[in-house]
Design a protein around this motif. Structure first.
Motif, PDB file in Angstrom:
ATOM      1  N   ILE A 106     -11.956   6.561   5.389  1.00 41.80           N
ATOM      2  CA  ILE A 106     -12.476   7.369   4.285  1.00 41.80           C
ATOM      3  C   ILE A 106     -13.985   7.421   4.474  1.00 41.80           C
ATOM      4  CG2 ILE A 106     -12.704   7.624   1.793  1.00 41.80           C
ATOM      5  CD1 ILE A 106     -10.122   6.024   1.490  1.00 41.80           C
ATOM      6  N   VAL A 107     -14.486   8.610   4.779  1.00 41.68           N
ATOM      7  CA  VAL A 107     -15.897   8.812   5.112  1.00 41.68           C
ATOM      8  C   VAL A 107     -16.604   9.398   3.892  1.00 41.68           C
ATOM      9  CG1 VAL A 107     -17.518   9.898   6.712  1.00 41.68           C
ATOM     10  CG2 VAL A 107     -15.200   9.280   7.493  1.00 41.68           C
ATOM     11  N   LEU A 108     -17.598   8.689   3.397  1.00 41.14           N
ATOM     12  CA  LEU A 108     -18.290   9.128   2.188  1.00 41.14           C
ATOM     13  C   LEU A 108     -19.435  10.075   2.505  1.00 41.14           C
ATOM     14  CD1 LEU A 108     -18.497   5.956  -0.095  1.00 41.14           C
ATOM     15  CD2 LEU A 108     -16.700   7.677   0.115  1.00 41.14           C
ATOM     16  N   ARG A 109     -19.433  11.231   1.824  1.00 37.68           N
ATOM     17  CA  ARG A 109     -20.547  12.185   1.886  1.00 37.68           C
ATOM     18  C   ARG A 109     -20.894  12.552   0.459  1.00 37.68           C
ATOM     19  NH1 ARG A 109     -23.816  11.896   4.253  1.00 37.68           N
ATOM     20  NH2 ARG A 109     -24.490  14.017   4.718  1.00 37.68           N
TER      21      ARG A 109
ATOM     22  N   LYS B  11     -21.237   5.997   5.124  1.00 36.18           N
ATOM     23  CA  LYS B  11     -20.454   4.812   4.790  1.00 36.18           C
ATOM     24  C   LYS B  11     -18.983   5.122   5.021  1.00 36.18           C
ATOM     25  CE  LYS B  11     -20.187   1.146   1.344  1.00 36.18           C
ATOM     26  NZ  LYS B  11     -20.673   0.679   0.017  1.00 36.18           N
ATOM     27  N   ILE B  12     -18.298   4.208   5.712  1.00 38.32           N
ATOM     28  CA  ILE B  12     -16.909   4.439   6.102  1.00 38.32           C
ATOM     29  C   ILE B  12     -16.039   3.262   5.658  1.00 38.32           C
ATOM     30  CG2 ILE B  12     -15.331   4.848   8.026  1.00 38.32           C
ATOM     31  CD1 ILE B  12     -17.793   5.851   9.611  1.00 38.32           C
ATOM     32  N   TYR B  13     -14.922   3.575   5.019  1.00 33.66           N
ATOM     33  CA  TYR B  13     -13.932   2.570   4.660  1.00 33.66           C
ATOM     34  C   TYR B  13     -12.743   2.720   5.610  1.00 33.66           C
ATOM     35  CZ  TYR B  13     -16.515   1.924   0.300  1.00 33.66           C
ATOM     36  OH  TYR B  13     -17.488   1.657  -0.631  1.00 33.66           O
ATOM     37  N   SER B  14     -12.520   1.716   6.443  1.00 32.34           N
ATOM     38  CA  SER B  14     -11.445   1.760   7.424  1.00 32.34           C
ATOM     39  C   SER B  14     -10.315   0.834   7.014  1.00 32.34           C
ATOM     40  CB  SER B  14     -11.965   1.355   8.805  1.00 32.34           C
ATOM     41  OG  SER B  14     -12.983   2.229   9.238  1.00 32.34           O
ATOM     42  N   HIS B  15      -9.108   1.212   7.386  1.00 35.04           N
ATOM     43  CA  HIS B  15      -7.947   0.395   7.033  1.00 35.04           C
ATOM     44  C   HIS B  15      -6.868   0.563   8.101  1.00 35.04           C
ATOM     45  CE1 HIS B  15      -5.622  -1.885   4.010  1.00 35.04           C
ATOM     46  NE2 HIS B  15      -4.581  -1.220   4.474  1.00 35.04           N
ATOM     47  N   LYS B  16      -6.156  -0.519   8.393  1.00 39.88           N
ATOM     48  CA  LYS B  16      -5.007  -0.458   9.287  1.00 39.88           C
ATOM     49  C   LYS B  16      -3.788  -0.981   8.550  1.00 39.88           C
ATOM     50  CE  LYS B  16      -3.294  -1.534  13.911  1.00 39.88           C
ATOM     51  NZ  LYS B  16      -3.629  -2.051  15.262  1.00 39.88           N
ATOM     52  N   TYR B  17      -2.743  -0.159   8.512  1.00 41.80           N
ATOM     53  CA  TYR B  17      -1.523  -0.514   7.810  1.00 41.80           C
ATOM     54  C   TYR B  17      -0.578  -1.275   8.739  1.00 41.80           C
ATOM     55  CZ  TYR B  17      -3.366   2.827   4.442  1.00 41.80           C
ATOM     56  OH  TYR B  17      -4.175   3.481   3.550  1.00 41.80           O
TER      57      TYR B  17
ATOM     58  N   MET C  65      -0.951   7.578  15.047  1.00 42.58           N
ATOM     59  CA  MET C  65      -1.484   8.498  14.046  1.00 42.58           C
ATOM     60  C   MET C  65      -2.654   7.882  13.291  1.00 42.58           C
ATOM     61  SD  MET C  65       2.248   9.830  12.710  1.00 42.58           S
ATOM     62  CE  MET C  65       1.761  11.340  11.899  1.00 42.58           C
ATOM     63  N   HIS C  66      -3.543   8.759  12.834  1.00 38.40           N
ATOM     64  CA  HIS C  66      -4.740   8.329  12.110  1.00 38.40           C
ATOM     65  C   HIS C  66      -4.981   9.298  10.959  1.00 38.40           C
ATOM     66  CE1 HIS C  66      -8.771   6.555  11.605  1.00 38.40           C
ATOM     67  NE2 HIS C  66      -9.208   7.793  11.455  1.00 38.40           N
ATOM     68  N   PHE C  67      -5.188   8.761   9.777  1.00 39.56           N
ATOM     69  CA  PHE C  67      -5.503   9.567   8.590  1.00 39.56           C
ATOM     70  C   PHE C  67      -7.001   9.501   8.331  1.00 39.56           C
ATOM     71  CE2 PHE C  67      -6.589   9.572   4.080  1.00 39.56           C
ATOM     72  CZ  PHE C  67      -6.082  10.799   3.680  1.00 39.56           C
ATOM     73  N   ILE C  68      -7.581  10.642   7.964  1.00 42.29           N
ATOM     74  CA  ILE C  68      -9.001  10.656   7.625  1.00 42.29           C
ATOM     75  C   ILE C  68      -9.239  11.469   6.368  1.00 42.29           C
ATOM     76  CG2 ILE C  68      -9.583  12.684   9.064  1.00 42.29           C
ATOM     77  CD1 ILE C  68     -12.223  10.996   9.738  1.00 42.29           C
ATOM     78  N   ALA C  69     -10.148  10.973   5.530  1.00 38.89           N
ATOM     79  CA  ALA C  69     -10.611  11.689   4.349  1.00 38.89           C
ATOM     80  C   ALA C  69     -12.130  11.709   4.392  1.00 38.89           C
ATOM     81  CB  ALA C  69     -10.120  10.998   3.075  1.00 38.89           C
ATOM     82  N   CYS C  70     -12.719  12.827   4.022  1.00 32.31           N
ATOM     83  CA  CYS C  70     -14.177  12.944   4.073  1.00 32.31           C
ATOM     84  C   CYS C  70     -14.657  13.727   2.860  1.00 32.31           C
ATOM     85  CB  CYS C  70     -14.594  13.644   5.373  1.00 32.31           C
ATOM     86  SG  CYS C  70     -16.370  13.668   5.676  1.00 32.31           S
TER      87      CYS C  70
END
Length: 413
Positions: free
Chosen positions: A19-22, A5-11, A182-187
């Motif tokens: 934000i990638v859920l594991r 499951k991924i939560y994507s956002h564009k500012y 630029m791209h931010f990622i959290a996992c």
């Protein structure tokens, strides 16, 4: 095939995030990837890599120590079209994200700290140059792309590294470290509350640290090398060799760079791997004993394949590889080719499943895909559904107009 499951956002600034859920994983990974690397426009080759090093420098010292105090690992890497900064830890989510944005968003370049870094990067390059595989790979890239930023080593040259100044780094930073590049990622395992907190914190930090007033620029200028077959002198006894395949734009054949890369690697492995009938013939002829290293790559400045190997009779083997690459599949090898394709589809699926349990690998792959507008899960679905006939057709089109060069070592010179 299960996608996380991924939560994507564009500012508003143009910065994107995922934000990638594991669930049930203790490790949390955070990264910022920049759509700028060593092959992109920069007056002095190696500036992107030098910049990656010096962003860790802050007035109080090396920022990596602040990550270590939180029990987190931090690192960075530069590739042809990307630079990525990332960290991982168990807790302290917000503090790690704050440090990561300060790392990328607060440059501190001085004449003194740049001069101190120069010999360190030169020594890093020198260490690579002692490896025969570097000599092969470096000469292949120059033969394919001449003395362009893509043709030259990611770190640059000893001379270009020495010429880089604090003013150069500032200019390169201001032109390329922009939110829309630029791209931010959290996992990791994040609750709904943590997801909202991270999304809000990233918005606050990107407004604090990133300049959204400038328009990002991209360049796909392509240089063309001489594409020769070279023999170079070596002080070692290595009998290493390499081939470079310069290819047309993958997007002229498929909508996906990544899927084209996968298909090419499968095709070349089917022809040249230790499982292939060709390899057995070469082995019996005494031309090869070890497997070949095959890598397909795509960049804004050109698409290419490198093949590295060892052979006591490299000129003969190079000629045989060239013939095998462009040769149509014979009727007697058709059964093997179909079997190999189906096996590789299963292997790519298995590789995907394994990647879900490797948080850093998964996050970096997804971050890279975000910059290239690639959907790895869609590509994998397309691969699984692809017929052997379509696979053959795509590979033939991808190789159309292919140019091949080679480099081998002359021992003991």
């Amino acid at each position: 095939m299960i996608a996380p499951k991924i939560y994507s956002h564009k500012y508003e600034s143009g910065l994107t995030s995922q934000i990638v859920l594991r669930p049930n994983f203790n490790q949390r990974f955070f990264g910022i990837i920049v759509d700028f690397g060593s092959a992109d426009p920069q007056e002095k080759p190696g500036s992107a890599h030098f910049l990656e090093h010096k962003l860790f420098a802050k007035p109080e010292g090396d920022l990596s120590h602040q990550f270590e105090k939180l029990g987190a690992d931090v690192n960075a890497m530069t590739s042809f079209n990307e630079t990525m900064f990332y960290c991982s830890g168990i807790d302290q989510n917000n503090k790690l994200i704050e440090l990561l944005f300060r790392l990328v968003g607060e440059p501190y370049f001085t004449k003194e700290n740049v001069a101190k870094e120069t010999p360190i990067i030169q020594q890093e390059l020198a260490m690579y140059q002692d490896d025969p595989s570097w000599a092969i790979g470096n000469n292949l890239m120059i033969e394919m792309f001449d003395q362009s930023n893509l043709g030259i080593d990611v770190a640059g040259t000893k001379e270009s590294i020495a010429a880089i100044t604090a003013e150069d780094l500032t200019q390169v930073y201001q032109e390329n470290y922009l939110p829309e590049k630029m791209h931010f990622i959290a996992c990791g395992d994040f609750s709904e509350g943590q997801i909202q907190s991270i999304t809000s914190l990233v918005d606050k930090l990107q407004k604090k640290y990133l300049d959204s007033s400038k328009k990002a620029k991209f360049s796909d200028l392509q240089e063309h090398g001489k594409m020769r077959d070279l023999v170079i002198d070596s002080t070692t006894d290595s009998n290493m060799f390499g081939l470079g395949l310069r290819l047309q734009n993958f997007k002229k054949v498929l909508s996906s760079w990544e899927l084209a890369q996968i298909l090419l690697e499968i095709m070349l492995e089917s022809k040249l791997s230790v499982m292939s009938p060709w390899f057995e013939q070469m082995k019996q002829a005494g031309l090869v004993t070890n497997s070949l290293q095959i890598s397909a790559n795509y960049t804004r400045q050109g698409n290419f394949v490198t093949i590295l190997g060892l052979s006591p009779k490299s000129p003969i083997l190079i000629d045989q590889i060239k013939k095998e690459i462009v040769k149509p599949i014979s009727s007697k090898d058709l059964v093997y080719a179909k079997m190999f394709f189906e096996m590789q589809k299963k292997e790519w699926l298995a590789q995907h499943e394994r990647s879900l349990n490797n948080i850093p690998f998964l996050a970096i792959e997804m971050a890279e895909g975000s910059l290239d507008n690639e959907d790895s899960y869609a590509n994998l679905r397309n691969l699984q559904a692809m017929s052997f006939e379509d696979y053959q057709k795509f590979c033939q089109s991808l190789l159309e107009g292919c140019e091949i060069c080679s480099v081998s070592l002359r021992k003991g010179k």
